[in-house]
Scaffold this active site. Structure first.
Site, PDB file in Angstrom:
ATOM      1  N   THR A  59      52.915  53.631  52.790  1.00 41.02           N
ATOM      2  CA  THR A  59      52.431  51.555  53.326  1.00 41.02           C
ATOM      3  C   THR A  59      50.782  51.789  52.602  1.00 41.02           C
ATOM      4  O   THR A  59      50.124  51.973  51.777  1.00 41.02           O
ATOM      5  CB  THR A  59      52.399  52.507  55.259  1.00 41.02           C
ATOM      6  OG1 THR A  59      51.175  52.632  55.412  1.00 41.02           O
ATOM      7  CG2 THR A  59      53.664  52.173  55.457  1.00 41.02           C
ATOM      8  N   LYS A  63      50.528  52.438  47.244  1.00 37.32           N
ATOM      9  CA  LYS A  63      51.639  52.638  47.232  1.00 37.32           C
ATOM     10  C   LYS A  63      52.375  52.636  45.600  1.00 37.32           C
ATOM     11  O   LYS A  63      52.980  52.724  45.000  1.00 37.32           O
ATOM     12  CB  LYS A  63      52.739  50.817  47.363  1.00 37.32           C
ATOM     13  CG  LYS A  63      52.986  51.115  49.237  1.00 37.32           C
ATOM     14  CD  LYS A  63      53.580  50.099  49.189  1.00 37.32           C
ATOM     15  CE  LYS A  63      54.213  49.424  50.748  1.00 37.32           C
ATOM     16  NZ  LYS A  63      55.109  48.869  50.840  1.00 37.32           N
ATOM     17  N   GLY A 123      51.108  36.370  46.311  1.00 33.37           N
ATOM     18  CA  GLY A 123      50.621  37.732  45.624  1.00 33.37           C
ATOM     19  C   GLY A 123      51.132  38.396  44.493  1.00 33.37           C
ATOM     20  O   GLY A 123      52.785  39.102  44.756  1.00 33.37           O
ATOM     21  N   ASN A 146      49.147  33.620  42.213  1.00 37.42           N
ATOM     22  CA  ASN A 146      48.143  35.023  42.820  1.00 37.42           C
ATOM     23  C   ASN A 146      46.957  34.411  42.596  1.00 37.42           C
ATOM     24  O   ASN A 146      46.856  33.539  41.548  1.00 37.42           O
ATOM     25  CB  ASN A 146      48.283  36.336  41.506  1.00 37.42           C
ATOM     26  CG  ASN A 146      47.590  37.574  42.955  1.00 37.42           C
ATOM     27  OD1 ASN A 146      47.695  38.047  43.159  1.00 37.42           O
ATOM     28  ND2 ASN A 146      46.183  37.651  41.331  1.00 37.42           N
ATOM     29  N   ARG A 147      46.053  34.453  42.832  1.00 34.23           N
ATOM     30  CA  ARG A 147      44.455  33.844  42.624  1.00 34.23           C
ATOM     31  C   ARG A 147      44.195  34.124  41.286  1.00 34.23           C
ATOM     32  O   ARG A 147      42.920  33.650  40.467  1.00 34.23           O
ATOM     33  CB  ARG A 147      43.336  34.812  43.943  1.00 34.23           C
ATOM     34  CG  ARG A 147      42.253  34.442  43.554  1.00 34.23           C
ATOM     35  CD  ARG A 147      41.476  34.970  45.035  1.00 34.23           C
ATOM     36  NE  ARG A 147      42.025  34.705  46.465  1.00 34.23           N
ATOM     37  CZ  ARG A 147      42.065  33.545  46.858  1.00 34.23           C
ATOM     38  NH1 ARG A 147      41.495  32.443  47.214  1.00 34.23           N
ATOM     39  NH2 ARG A 147      42.600  33.463  47.974  1.00 34.23           N
ATOM     40  N   THR A 148      44.426  35.766  41.022  1.00 33.66           N
ATOM     41  CA  THR A 148      43.829  35.781  39.549  1.00 33.66           C
ATOM     42  C   THR A 148      45.319  35.528  38.490  1.00 33.66           C
ATOM     43  O   THR A 148      46.277  36.375  39.283  1.00 33.66           O
ATOM     44  CB  THR A 148      43.650  37.411  39.185  1.00 33.66           C
ATOM     45  OG1 THR A 148      42.325  37.514  40.460  1.00 33.66           O
ATOM     46  CG2 THR A 148      42.878  37.923  38.396  1.00 33.66           C
ATOM     47  N   LEU A 149      44.704  34.129  37.563  1.00 38.71           N
ATOM     48  CA  LEU A 149      46.229  34.363  36.843  1.00 38.71           C
ATOM     49  C   LEU A 149      46.927  35.557  36.025  1.00 38.71           C
ATOM     50  O   LEU A 149      47.867  35.550  35.832  1.00 38.71           O
ATOM     51  CB  LEU A 149      46.187  32.754  36.099  1.00 38.71           C
ATOM     52  CG  LEU A 149      46.467  32.430  35.317  1.00 38.71           C
ATOM     53  CD1 LEU A 149      47.791  32.366  36.325  1.00 38.71           C
ATOM     54  CD2 LEU A 149      46.665  31.057  34.450  1.00 38.71           C
ATOM     55  N   GLY A 225      57.534  39.505  58.964  1.00 37.14           N
ATOM     56  CA  GLY A 225      57.444  41.092  58.596  1.00 37.14           C
ATOM     57  C   GLY A 225      58.436  42.243  59.115  1.00 37.14           C
ATOM     58  O   GLY A 225      58.761  43.097  58.118  1.00 37.14           O
TER      59      GLY A 225
END
Ligand code: S3P
Length: 433
Positions: A59, A63, A123, A146-149, A225
């Site tokens: 988990t 991963k 994400g 995603n926050r970071t492109l 989920g």
């Protein structure tokens, strides 16, 4: 007999061990399944090798880390650089990603038509990449954000799908049908006020999901989920055992109510620190503590070595059985430190498992021997080769420990305070559900 474990972030996936344990059903004597708490993939990997564990369900957050530890990668693992299922076969370590089936199984169960569906995946971590890959493979139109492109860009490139920047989300939402969230609540990128009834929100983050209520407010469909968790477990189980699981038993885990907090029992080989750790843990939890050996000594007014020498091991085990039954029957929860051989009586071990959260403190026999004074341990004191005798005894007991435990904690490092804290964190998580 085969051992399986689940390892990873305790908060995100605390239900996984029960998922598998339930599915094993009547085949329980052939398999043992428990949660393996570890701080890193390599720590968990080392324990798997030590114990001869056959497979693990991995988990978050490990991963990706397990990929480099594996010798064989499935094509999906090669593309995505993350796995959730590992099989140990001799020297080979085979890595699979059954989260792909997890995503698709959950959406199919919810009867979401996937072909041509316009999807936005929030994400680009292992869950995000896997969701994007799964959806793309069945003909959905997938965009990753995603926050970071750069991370979104490189994930999109490996999967051959699109990506956008976080600033573009709001303007993009009107053309989206399915949103898959893989980012935990407070860091979510989603402008929730822009959600509308055209959207289906599939939240991979199932622990305290904030999107359930938001979806309701905004009138959009919500898919939990939990279904992902269930549908990844089905193929993992098949890989572990070669047989199909009892899916209905697995499903039951989501509707079952957790019983009220119960006793905590520490088991493990002599020298793993049970007697030292139990009072520390009890103090943290605000519970009373009790040591089965001490109880036996008080009852018999003799030390354990004296009891075994004068009355024999069978008599000692009878006393142990009586004491454990008596302690488990107490209405107030206790932290119980059990003698290392408590698991040798299988009915007693099962009683322990059903009445307590059982924590297996694991350290190799050689580490254990460094910590104990062999002369005071009746089962080893007479042995000409104590290490060999301890290794032999541990090998005979290993499956019984695994079968009785809910949770394995690595006790190789001799730091009772740190180990107590780890148990405390894990217990807290297990009891939250
Ligand atoms: C035993 C372990 C001892 C004690 C007895 C038998 C065993 O307890 O109960 O000597 O069979 O492993 P510790 O594990 O606390 O040493």
């Amino acid at each position: 007999m085969k051992l399986f474990a689940v390892t990873g972030n305790p908060i995100a996936h605390s239900k996984s061990p029960e998922l598998f344990a339930l599915a094993y059903g009547t085949a329980q004597e052939q398999f043992a399944y428990f949660r393996l708490a570890a701080d890193s993939a390599s720590e968990a990997f080392g324990i798997c090798k030590d114990l001869g564990i056959r497979g693990i369900n991995i988990t978050a957050p490990f991963k990706s880390d397990f990929v480099s530890l594996s010798t064989h990668l499935s094509p999906e693992v090669q593309t995505l650089s993350c796995c959730n299922t590992l099989l140990f076969e001799g020297d080979e370590v085979k890595a699979y990603n059954t989260d792909i089936e997890g995503v698709l199984g959950a959406l199919r169960q919810a009867e979401v038509p996937l072909d041509g569906l316009s999807c936005l995946v929030l994400g680009a971590g292992s869950a995000g990449r896997t969701a994007a890959y799964a959806l793309h493979s069945v003909g959905a139109k997938v965009t990753i954000v995603n926050r970071t492109l750069e991370k979104a860009q490189s994930a999109a490139q490996s999967i051959a799908c699109l990506h956008i920047s976080a600033q573009e989300i709001e303007g993009y939402l009107p053309q989206v049908e399915l949103i898959v969230n893989t980012i935990s609540g407070e860091q979510s990128l989603l402008p929730t006020q822009s959600l509308s009834p055209q959207h289906t929100l599939f939240d991979a983050v199932y622990h305290q999901s904030s999107f359930r209520d938001i979806s309701k407010q905004q009138g959009c469909r919500y898919i939990a989920g939990n279904y992902w968790l269930l549908h990844q477990a089905i193929p993992s189980f098949r890989r572990f055992t070669g047989v199909a699981p009892d899916v209905e038993a697995m499903r039951a885990i989501f509707t079952e109510r957790k019983s009220s907090p119960r006793h905590i029992a520490l088991i493990g080989f002599m020298g793993t620190g049970k007697s030292t750790i139990a009072p520390l843990l009890a103090q943290m939890l605000g519970l009373p503590t009790v040591d089965t050996d001490v109880e036996i000594e008080q009852r018999c007014a003799m030390t354990v070595p004296e009891i075994i020498a004068q009355r024999g091991i069978t008599y000692f085990r009878q006393q142990e059985q009586a004491v454990v039954h008596e302690l488990l029957a107490r209405s107030e929860s206790h932290v119980i430190s059990c003698g290392g051989g408590v698991i040798t009586q299988s009915a007693l071990a099962q009683r322990l498992k059903s009445s307590a959260t059982v924590v297996w403190l694991y350290a190799s026999p050689s580490v254990c021997l460094e910590r104990i004074n062999v002369a005071t341990r009746p089962l080893l004191a007479q042995q000409s080769e104590p290490l060999q005798a301890a290794q032999q005894l541990f090998a005979e007991r290993k499956f019984a420990y695994a079968h009785t435990a809910h949770l394995l904690i690595n006790a190789s490092v001799n730091n009772p305070q740190v180990i107590s804290q780890k148990i405390y964190d894990q217990i807290h998580t297990l009891h939250q559900h």
